[in-house]
Design a protein around this motif. Structure first.
Motif, PDB file in Angstrom:
ATOM      1  N   ALA A  35     -15.375 -10.376   8.519  1.00 40.50           N
ATOM      2  CA  ALA A  35     -14.989  -9.371   8.504  1.00 40.50           C
ATOM      3  C   ALA A  35     -14.166  -8.696   7.445  1.00 40.50           C
ATOM      4  N   PRO A  36     -14.415  -7.304   8.224  1.00 44.66           N
ATOM      5  CA  PRO A  36     -14.429  -5.927   7.531  1.00 44.66           C
ATOM      6  C   PRO A  36     -12.571  -5.901   7.268  1.00 44.66           C
ATOM      7  N   ASP A  37     -11.737  -6.844   8.127  1.00 45.84           N
ATOM      8  CA  ASP A  37     -10.579  -6.903   8.646  1.00 45.84           C
ATOM      9  C   ASP A  37     -10.053  -8.163   7.397  1.00 45.84           C
ATOM     10  N   PHE A  38     -10.701  -8.466   6.420  1.00 50.97           N
ATOM     11  CA  PHE A  38      -9.969 -10.312   5.585  1.00 50.97           C
ATOM     12  C   PHE A  38      -8.834 -10.051   5.568  1.00 50.97           C
ATOM     13  N   TYR A  39      -7.747  -8.886   5.504  1.00 50.91           N
ATOM     14  CA  TYR A  39      -6.739  -9.232   4.904  1.00 50.91           C
ATOM     15  C   TYR A  39      -5.682  -8.770   6.423  1.00 50.91           C
ATOM     16  N   THR A  40      -5.593  -9.847   6.311  1.00 54.78           N
ATOM     17  CA  THR A  40      -4.662 -10.355   7.476  1.00 54.78           C
ATOM     18  C   THR A  40      -3.414 -10.381   7.892  1.00 54.78           C
ATOM     19  N   TYR A  41      -2.560 -10.688   6.605  1.00 58.37           N
ATOM     20  CA  TYR A  41      -1.033 -10.490   6.540  1.00 58.37           C
ATOM     21  C   TYR A  41      -0.308  -9.593   7.073  1.00 58.37           C
ATOM     22  N   LYS A  42       0.361 -10.021   8.202  1.00 59.76           N
ATOM     23  CA  LYS A  42       1.081  -8.539   8.431  1.00 59.76           C
ATOM     24  C   LYS A  42       2.232  -8.374   8.334  1.00 59.76           C
ATOM     25  N   GLY A  43       2.562  -9.121   6.525  1.00 61.60           N
ATOM     26  CA  GLY A  43       4.496  -9.030   6.174  1.00 61.60           C
ATOM     27  C   GLY A  43       5.416  -9.401   6.848  1.00 61.60           C
ATOM     28  N   ASP A  44       6.581  -9.259   6.224  1.00 56.68           N
ATOM     29  CA  ASP A  44       7.552  -9.757   6.085  1.00 56.68           C
ATOM     30  C   ASP A  44       8.658  -9.186   5.266  1.00 56.68           C
ATOM     31  N   ARG A  47       7.494  -9.343   1.113  1.00 53.62           N
ATOM     32  CA  ARG A  47       6.231  -7.965   1.664  1.00 53.62           C
ATOM     33  C   ARG A  47       5.830  -7.499   2.364  1.00 53.62           C
ATOM     34  N   SER A  48       5.717  -6.477   2.111  1.00 56.04           N
ATOM     35  CA  SER A  48       4.445  -5.589   3.537  1.00 56.04           C
ATOM     36  C   SER A  48       4.186  -5.705   3.791  1.00 56.04           C
ATOM     37  N   ALA A  49       3.148  -5.749   4.890  1.00 61.11           N
ATOM     38  CA  ALA A  49       2.021  -5.879   4.876  1.00 61.11           C
ATOM     39  C   ALA A  49       0.477  -4.961   3.798  1.00 61.11           C
ATOM     40  N   SER A  50       1.141  -4.846   3.231  1.00 58.86           N
ATOM     41  CA  SER A  50       0.547  -3.565   1.894  1.00 58.86           C
ATOM     42  C   SER A  50       0.499  -4.393   0.657  1.00 58.86           C
ATOM     43  N   GLY A  51       1.118  -5.198   0.458  1.00 58.92           N
ATOM     44  CA  GLY A  51       1.352  -5.468  -0.832  1.00 58.92           C
ATOM     45  C   GLY A  51       2.881  -5.028  -1.450  1.00 58.92           C
ATOM     46  N   LYS A  52       2.789  -4.038  -0.839  1.00 60.10           N
ATOM     47  CA  LYS A  52       4.323  -3.785  -1.676  1.00 60.10           C
ATOM     48  C   LYS A  52       5.399  -4.431  -1.106  1.00 60.10           C
ATOM     49  N   PRO A  53       6.296  -4.717  -2.637  1.00 59.44           N
ATOM     50  CA  PRO A  53       8.275  -5.360  -2.546  1.00 59.44           C
ATOM     51  C   PRO A  53       8.821  -4.826  -1.003  1.00 59.44           C
ATOM     52  N   GLY A  54       9.234  -5.824  -0.107  1.00 57.69           N
ATOM     53  CA  GLY A  54       9.989  -5.819   0.946  1.00 57.69           C
ATOM     54  C   GLY A  54      11.360  -5.454   0.729  1.00 57.69           C
ATOM     55  N   PRO A  55      12.821  -5.442   1.272  1.00 55.88           N
ATOM     56  CA  PRO A  55      13.574  -5.386   1.436  1.00 55.88           C
ATOM     57  C   PRO A  55      13.993  -7.099   0.429  1.00 55.88           C
ATOM     58  N   LYS A  56      13.950  -7.970   0.972  1.00 52.30           N
ATOM     59  CA  LYS A  56      14.055  -8.738   0.255  1.00 52.30           C
ATOM     60  C   LYS A  56      13.554  -9.720  -0.710  1.00 52.30           C
ATOM     61  N   TYR A  57      12.341  -9.089  -1.424  1.00 50.55           N
ATOM     62  CA  TYR A  57      11.507  -9.149  -2.338  1.00 50.55           C
ATOM     63  C   TYR A  57      12.453  -9.787  -4.008  1.00 50.55           C
ATOM     64  N   ASP A 211       6.832 -16.789  -2.430  1.00 46.67           N
ATOM     65  CA  ASP A 211       6.950 -16.865  -1.276  1.00 46.67           C
ATOM     66  C   ASP A 211       6.023 -16.664  -0.485  1.00 46.67           C
ATOM     67  N   TYR A 212       4.531 -17.012  -1.255  1.00 47.10           N
ATOM     68  CA  TYR A 212       2.980 -16.638  -0.858  1.00 47.10           C
ATOM     69  C   TYR A 212       2.942 -18.085  -0.635  1.00 47.10           C
ATOM     70  N   TYR A 213       2.388 -19.008  -2.058  1.00 51.27           N
ATOM     71  CA  TYR A 213       2.506 -19.798  -1.635  1.00 51.27           C
ATOM     72  C   TYR A 213       2.749 -21.365  -2.041  1.00 51.27           C
ATOM     73  N   GLY A 214       4.393 -21.430  -2.543  1.00 50.18           N
ATOM     74  CA  GLY A 214       5.170 -21.999  -3.039  1.00 50.18           C
ATOM     75  C   GLY A 214       4.630 -22.368  -4.147  1.00 50.18           C
ATOM     76  N   TRP A 215       4.705 -23.547  -5.222  1.00 51.55           N
ATOM     77  CA  TRP A 215       4.135 -23.618  -6.731  1.00 51.55           C
ATOM     78  C   TRP A 215       2.826 -23.463  -6.692  1.00 51.55           C
ATOM     79  N   ASN A 216       2.566 -22.168  -7.415  1.00 49.81           N
ATOM     80  CA  ASN A 216       0.549 -21.757  -7.859  1.00 49.81           C
ATOM     81  C   ASN A 216       0.824 -22.975  -9.387  1.00 49.81           C
ATOM     82  N   THR A 217      -0.418 -23.985  -8.885  1.00 47.98           N
ATOM     83  CA  THR A 217      -0.535 -25.568  -9.489  1.00 47.98           C
ATOM     84  C   THR A 217      -1.966 -25.447  -9.889  1.00 47.98           C
ATOM     85  N   LEU A 218      -2.895 -24.429  -9.364  1.00 46.58           N
ATOM     86  CA  LEU A 218      -4.046 -24.746  -9.962  1.00 46.58           C
ATOM     87  C   LEU A 218      -4.548 -25.397 -11.679  1.00 46.58           C
TER      88      LEU A 218
END
Length: 415
Positions: A35-44, A47-57, A211-218
């Motif tokens: 899919a050309p629109d592989f990044y489907t995160y709509k923001g909250d 962080r915004s849908a562009s990836g920039k910090p949101g008001p409560k980042y 806020d995206y994954y919680g703990w990053n434990t790979l």
């Protein structure tokens, strides 16, 4: 009759296989994979849908104070790290996770089970954790923890870390530096004037909680180690007198450690656009530390960084020059390398010139270099970046030297 039964069985198997293939294809959705629109995160609100910090980042912060010593005879590093961890998330944390990347040399880790499944067990490899404590009510108490692979889990269920709160950890640890370790990002190299030792991922570090994954434990597999919280790191390295230690950040006790001649040359380099020789090849047998016997403790400090690294050798030639940054600010470009890096067409004598030019260019084109020192170290690691520092191959010729110098120091801003 027998032929009929065989044909019936054959067609039954054929139909079964056909439906299996059809079923398999029914689960394959190329329009999703490609899919050309592989990044489907709509923001909250974080962080915004562009990836920039949101008001409560938010980002959590990890500050470190490390005291370590290195024995150059048995390659053993011993340390105590005190970590102050600030929970800026809206969540209550009932556990903490830490990275123990030196454990990736253990035969039992996931990376080695994949890459070297028959590797022999070696008790000298990986971290030796002798104490894990948490500060509570002004006292240090033993923490409940579990180590698995390259990770440590500290359990806080009885005393969870609430939003806006902070806690302190203290971990006493040791490990033996391998000839090649840390996913090939650390190790040592023999030269005719002594060994070069390079240290990365040399202390337990907090995993990121986001806020995206919680703990990053790979688990650490030998790469993928760049995601860390930012904080301030204060660290001291005790090493044999006469050897040179270079590290990320400010050397804040240089007046106590370095000879007057060395200090004068360093001060000259900080005001010079041309490379200044601080320790030449002919001076390698001379001590550059005030203390001529025993050990010397080098004290460094780095602010707003995700990590620190360092290198040690009595074989280092040392040169430096001023970096001119926007708004009239300056930093220092410096390089350390053995005499083997000055023979034939090896280009290390131009390393500082290349570091200076690269940092000045990037600072004008994108944004200003954020640290006081940019360091290039010649040694066993062929090319690896850390904030404000690069480990580069000691035999690099001019074109590769420039690619290494520019590329690796550029990663300070683009990890």
């Amino acid at each position: 009759m027998k032929t009929t039964k065989i044909l019936t069985l054959f067609f039954s198997l054929f139909i079964a296989m056909e439906f299996s293939v059809i079923d398999a294809f029914a689960q394959f959705y190329p329009e999703k994979i490609f899919a050309p629109d592989f990044y489907t995160y709509k923001g909250d609100e974080y962080r915004s849908a562009s990836g920039k910090p949101g008001p409560k980042y938010w980002q959590n912060q990890a500050d470190y104070r490390i005291q370590a010593s290195f024995d150059t005879l048995n390659y053993n590093l011993e340390g105590i790290v005190e970590i102050r961890y600030q929970n800026n998330s809206p969540d209550k944390l009932d556990q903490l996770w830490l990275q123990l990347d030196q454990n990736n040399t253990l035969a039992s880790t996931r990376g080695n089970r994949i890459q070297a499944p028959i590797a022999a067990v070696d008790a000298r490899k990986g971290y030796l954790i002798s104490s894990v404590k948490i500060e509570r009510n002004g006292e240090w108490v033993d923490a409940s923890y579990l180590i698995e692979d390259t990770r440590m889990q500290i359990r806080l269920a009885a005393h969870p870390l609430k939003s806006g709160e902070q806690l302190k950890l203290s971990i006493k640890y040791a490990y033996t530096l391998q000839k090649q370790g840390g996913g090939g990002r650390s190790g040592y190299l023999d030269t005719k004037n002594g060994k070069i030792f390079e240290f990365s991922y040399w202390y337990p570090r907090l995993c990121v909680y986001d806020d995206y994954y919680g703990w990053n434990t790979l688990p650490f597999m030998g790469s993928g180690e760049m995601y860390l919280d930012y904080g301030n790191i204060d660290f001291s390295i005790t090493a044999p007198a006469g050897a040179l230690v270079v590290a990320t950040g400010d050397l804040i006790n240089k007046e106590e450690v370095l000879t007057e001649k060395t200090l004068a040359r360093l001060a000259k380099a900080q005001e010079s656009d041309a490379t200044v020789m601080i320790r030449s090849a002919s001076e390698l047998k001379e001590g550059l530390t005030k203390n001529k016997r025993g050990t010397v403790t080098w004290h460094f400090n780095m602010k707003n960084t995700r990590d620190v690294a360092w290198a040690l050798s009595s074989a280092f030639i040392w040169d430096a020059a001023r970096i001119n940054l926007p708004d009239g600010k300056t930093a220092l470009a410096q390089s350390v390398y053995p005499i083997e890096s000055t023979t034939d067409s090896i280009a290390w004598p131009r390393s500082t010139e290349m570091i200076k030019a690269s940092v000045e260019h990037y600072s004008k084109k994108w944004f200003a270099f954020p640290y006081p020192v940019a360091t290039s170290v010649a040694g066993p690691v062929g090319g690896m970046e850390f904030p404000g520092m690069a480990f580069n191959g000691y035999q690099a010729k001019p074109y590769i030297m420039y690619l290494l110098a520019s590329h690796e120091i550029g990663h300070t801003c683009f990890q």
